[in-house]
Design an enzyme around this catalytic site. Structure first.
Site, PDB file in Angstrom:
ATOM      1  N   LYS A 102       0.904  -1.294  -0.133  1.00 46.15           N
ATOM      2  CA  LYS A 102      -0.089   0.010  -0.195  1.00 46.15           C
ATOM      3  C   LYS A 102       0.813   1.302  -0.089  1.00 46.15           C
ATOM      4  O   LYS A 102       2.143   1.118   0.469  1.00 46.15           O
ATOM      5  CB  LYS A 102      -0.847   0.005   1.233  1.00 46.15           C
ATOM      6  CG  LYS A 102      -2.200   0.904   1.156  1.00 46.15           C
ATOM      7  CD  LYS A 102      -3.378   0.182   0.579  1.00 46.15           C
ATOM      8  CE  LYS A 102      -4.328   1.095   0.253  1.00 46.15           C
ATOM      9  NZ  LYS A 102      -5.486   0.503  -0.602  1.00 46.15           N
ATOM     10  N   ASP A 154      -6.898   4.563  -4.529  1.00 46.55           N
ATOM     11  CA  ASP A 154      -7.691   4.355  -3.441  1.00 46.55           C
ATOM     12  C   ASP A 154      -8.051   5.820  -3.184  1.00 46.55           C
ATOM     13  O   ASP A 154      -8.591   6.527  -4.008  1.00 46.55           O
ATOM     14  CB  ASP A 154      -6.647   3.970  -2.160  1.00 46.55           C
ATOM     15  CG  ASP A 154      -7.397   3.494  -0.917  1.00 46.55           C
ATOM     16  OD1 ASP A 154      -7.688   2.375  -0.919  1.00 46.55           O
ATOM     17  OD2 ASP A 154      -7.433   4.361  -0.147  1.00 46.55           O
TER      18      ASP A 154
HETATM   19  P1  NDP Z   1     -13.150   7.843  -2.691  1.00 45.18           P
HETATM   20  O1  NDP Z   1     -11.982   8.849  -2.533  1.00 45.18           O
HETATM   21  O2  NDP Z   1     -13.388   7.479  -4.101  1.00 45.18           O
HETATM   22  O3  NDP Z   1     -14.264   8.008  -2.193  1.00 45.18           O
HETATM   23  C1  NDP Z   1     -14.277   8.122  -0.583  1.00 45.18           C
HETATM   24  C2  NDP Z   1     -15.646   8.571   0.099  1.00 45.18           C
HETATM   25  O4  NDP Z   1     -15.353   8.129   1.287  1.00 45.18           O
HETATM   26  C3  NDP Z   1     -15.793  10.000  -0.369  1.00 45.18           C
HETATM   27  O5  NDP Z   1     -17.144  10.329  -0.411  1.00 45.18           O
HETATM   28  C4  NDP Z   1     -15.282  10.891   1.051  1.00 45.18           C
HETATM   29  O6  NDP Z   1     -15.927  11.841   1.149  1.00 45.18           O
HETATM   30  C5  NDP Z   1     -15.689   9.910   1.912  1.00 45.18           C
HETATM   31  N1  NDP Z   1     -15.032   9.930   3.011  1.00 45.18           N
HETATM   32  C6  NDP Z   1     -13.424   9.741   3.250  1.00 45.18           C
HETATM   33  N2  NDP Z   1     -13.140  10.046   4.588  1.00 45.18           N
HETATM   34  C7  NDP Z   1     -14.396  10.361   5.116  1.00 45.18           C
HETATM   35  C8  NDP Z   1     -14.581  10.643   6.631  1.00 45.18           C
HETATM   36  N3  NDP Z   1     -13.570  10.588   7.488  1.00 45.18           N
HETATM   37  N4  NDP Z   1     -15.751  10.739   6.820  1.00 45.18           N
HETATM   38  C9  NDP Z   1     -16.794  10.589   6.054  1.00 45.18           C
HETATM   39  N5  NDP Z   1     -16.526  10.371   4.754  1.00 45.18           N
HETATM   40  C10 NDP Z   1     -15.378  10.210   4.423  1.00 45.18           C
HETATM   41  O7  NDP Z   1     -12.439   6.482  -2.280  1.00 45.18           O
HETATM   42  P2  NDP Z   1     -12.772   4.984  -2.389  1.00 45.18           P
HETATM   43  O8  NDP Z   1     -14.577   4.848  -2.855  1.00 45.18           O
HETATM   44  O9  NDP Z   1     -11.936   4.478  -3.558  1.00 45.18           O
HETATM   45  O10 NDP Z   1     -12.386   4.229  -1.174  1.00 45.18           O
HETATM   46  C11 NDP Z   1     -13.487   3.970  -0.111  1.00 45.18           C
HETATM   47  C12 NDP Z   1     -13.008   2.875   0.765  1.00 45.18           C
HETATM   48  O11 NDP Z   1     -12.934   1.850   0.004  1.00 45.18           O
HETATM   49  C13 NDP Z   1     -11.485   3.094   1.287  1.00 45.18           C
HETATM   50  O12 NDP Z   1     -11.354   2.414   2.741  1.00 45.18           O
HETATM   51  C14 NDP Z   1     -10.675   2.204   0.466  1.00 45.18           C
HETATM   52  O13 NDP Z   1      -9.400   1.895   1.081  1.00 45.18           O
HETATM   53  C15 NDP Z   1     -11.675   1.175   0.131  1.00 45.18           C
HETATM   54  N6  NDP Z   1     -11.152   0.417  -0.872  1.00 45.18           N
HETATM   55  C16 NDP Z   1     -11.296   0.808  -2.183  1.00 45.18           C
HETATM   56  C17 NDP Z   1     -10.865   0.129  -3.275  1.00 45.18           C
HETATM   57  C18 NDP Z   1     -11.137   0.987  -4.716  1.00 45.18           C
HETATM   58  O14 NDP Z   1     -11.116   0.110  -5.769  1.00 45.18           O
HETATM   59  N7  NDP Z   1     -11.330   2.105  -4.958  1.00 45.18           N
HETATM   60  C19 NDP Z   1     -10.725  -1.101  -3.208  1.00 45.18           C
HETATM   61  C20 NDP Z   1     -10.810  -1.914  -1.923  1.00 45.18           C
HETATM   62  C21 NDP Z   1     -11.144  -1.012  -0.844  1.00 45.18           C
HETATM   63  P3  NDP Z   1     -15.411  13.524   1.022  1.00 45.18           P
HETATM   64  O15 NDP Z   1     -15.166  13.452  -0.719  1.00 45.18           O
HETATM   65  O16 NDP Z   1     -16.360  14.392   1.673  1.00 45.18           O
HETATM   66  O17 NDP Z   1     -14.026  13.372   1.451  1.00 45.18           O
END
Ligand code: NDP
Length: 448
Positions: A124, A164
């Site tokens: 990572k 991510d």
């Molecule tokens: P994105 O950046 O696309 O989206 C993240 C979302 O979560 C945004 O809407 C963001 O809101 C919100 N968010 C982030 N931090 C917070 C917080 N502290 N409180 C509330 N909302 C929050 O990320 P991903 O969708 O890619 O990733 C989301 C999760 O999934 C992570 O844990 C990642 O590690 C996991 N994951 C992702 C994969 C992938 O293929 N992308 C694969 C496997 C796991 P805002 O825009 O307001 O910050």
């Protein structure tokens, strides 16, 4: 050294890395039955070895903002284990990124990747760079600068990063361009690339869709279906919006999404038109709350969704977003299934609470493995320079999620963790993932 002694050592040595300690304990506490059945693991000190990454690379990133001011950020790549294949895992850009967060993510990634059955190790990376409010030119300059440092340590057979939080298709394209520029090599060094230049169809959708496929398998075991079920999703990013999309496609009703500003609730559910609008809104970094003016529904500023009644929860935002009080609300509001779209979105106390109430629980390393699985398919497509159709990848993804589900369920059964029909997916997936890595390490002797 027994597992409990190894945990104590990790707790003492890494007391300043709480997320990492949390992830280690979650695995350690569930693999005891496997350890008891395999004395060679203790003899070879497998657990003690696996809690230390192969290496951590730390670097400084200098870049210039639009005003011509020099900015300095920190970057890391945690190469945790290549026992089963090249290091593989995303890159996160978020101000909360530090070594503890990246070590927890890298540690989880080892077992998640093992669970897919594909030849990928765990790693990572990321930076404390905050993409919010940055112009496209600033993002581009930062991505170039990040890859200028990282390119020394990654390659298609050594370490293959992906996206991510804060890193999507745009950022991957900029990083890929810099890698190509520096190395004069066109190789599959990053996954999540654009489909026109080496990316796999369905990579964008894979994590969210895969989580819902996993859920379908869980429901089937309980003789239930997703049709008509009310699903609370958190986050409004890549994982969340594709999870909500697949829920809608399969006849479920996704009624919430959220972001760091609050929760959006639509009791009628998000259909494709609404999901397309949400995707566009987030792509343009515009407020989720605008939805209410266009489609109705309710906006809860600064709130999470757990006060809302539902059947299923798919937390898909970030680590530790669901604490014990949230878990109590979930149970009180009728949630029967929790499927982790994010990595470690539930605190240890929240997990204990829902499990005590026999809420069916799928940990992230199993439920969100679809993304990395399709990344591995992207790697193999890059190697043979032939590309599969959306339908072919979708079928592979469904089969991989079913295999992960079935192998976790059968390990839960085999190691006596299933209680009267309640499958311990957490123990089952940790056991399956750990065993695959441990067996490889034992075969290698003391290297790695
Ligand atoms: P994105 O950046 O696309 O989206 C993240 C979302 O979560 C945004 O809407 C963001 O809101 C919100 N968010 C982030 N931090 C917070 C917080 N502290 N409180 C509330 N909302 C929050 O990320 P991903 O969708 O890619 O990733 C989301 C999760 O999934 C992570 O844990 C990642 O590690 C996991 N994951 C992702 C994969 C992938 O293929 N992308 C694969 C496997 C796991 P805002 O825009 O307001 O910050």
């Amino acid at each position: 050294m027994s597992i409990s002694q190894a945990i104590e050592k990790v707790e003492t040595r890494y007391a300043h890395q709480p997320e990492f300690v949390q992830a280690v304990k979650e695995v350690a506490l569930t693999i005891a039955p496997l350890y008891d059945a395999h004395p060679e693991y203790e003899k070879n000190k497998i657990f003690e070895r696996l809690v230390e990454p192969d290496r951590i690379i730390a670097f400084r990133i200098n870049w210039e903002n639009d005003k011509g001011e020099v900015q300095v950020n920190r970057g890391w790549r945690v190469q945790f284990s290549n026992a089963l294949g090249p290091y593989k895992g995303g890159v996160r850009f978020h101000p909360t990124v530090n070594q503890s967060v990246l070590k927890f993510l890298g540690f989880e990634q080892i077992f998640k990747n093992a669970l897919t059955g594909l030849p990928i190790g765990g790693g990572k990376g990321g930076s404390d760079f905050d993409p919010k409010g940055k112009s496209d030119s600033e993002i581009r300059r930062f991505c170039y600068a990040f890859m200028r440092e990282l390119h020394h340590y990654v390659s298609k057979d050594m370490d293959v990063p992906a996206g991510d939080i804060g890193v999507g298709g745009r950022e991957v394209s900029y990083m890929f361009a810099m890698y190509k520029n520096l190395t004069h090599e066109y190789s599959g060094v990053l996954t999540g690339k654009g489909v026109g230049f080496g990316g796999s169809l369905m990579r964008t959708e894979a994590t969210g869709y895969g989580a819902v496929y996993f859920l379908e398998n869980m429901l089937k075991v309980q003789n239930e279906s997703i049709e008509g079920k009310r699903v609370l999703v958190t986050g409004a990013g890549n994982v969340s919006l594709h999870a909500a999309e697949k829920v809608n496609m399969l006849g479920g009703i996704a009624i919430t999404v959220s972001d760091s500003k609050g929760t959006l609730y639509d009791e009628n559910g998000f259909d494709q038109e609404k999901i397309d609008w949400l995707k566009k809104q987030k792509d343009q970094s515009k407020p989720l709350a605008d939805y209410v003016d266009k489609f109705g529904g309710e906006w809860f500023a600064g709130k999470k969704p757990w006060h809302i009644k539902g059947d299923i929860a798919i937390p898909s935002a970030t680590q530790n977003e669901v604490d014990e009080d949230d878990a109590k609300m979930m149970v009180d509001n009728g949630i029967k299934y929790v499927v982790e779209g994010a990595n470690m979105p539930l605190t240890a106390e929240a997990i204990d609470h829902i499990r005590e109430h026999r809420v069916h629980y799928a940990p992230g390393k199993a439920a969100n493995a679809g993304g990395v699985a399709v990344s591995a398919l992207e790697m193999s497509q890059n190697s043979v320079r032939q590309y599969k159709s959306f339908e072919q990848i979708d079928t592979r993804l469904k089969n991989i999620m079913k295999d992960i589900h079935d192998s976790a369920a059968s390990a839960s059964d085999k190691y006596n963790q299933t209680d009267n029909g309640y499958i311990d997916y957490m123990a089952g997936s940790n056991i399956v993932g750990f065993k695959r890595v441990a067996d490889a390490l034992c075969a290698y002797g003391i290297l790695n």
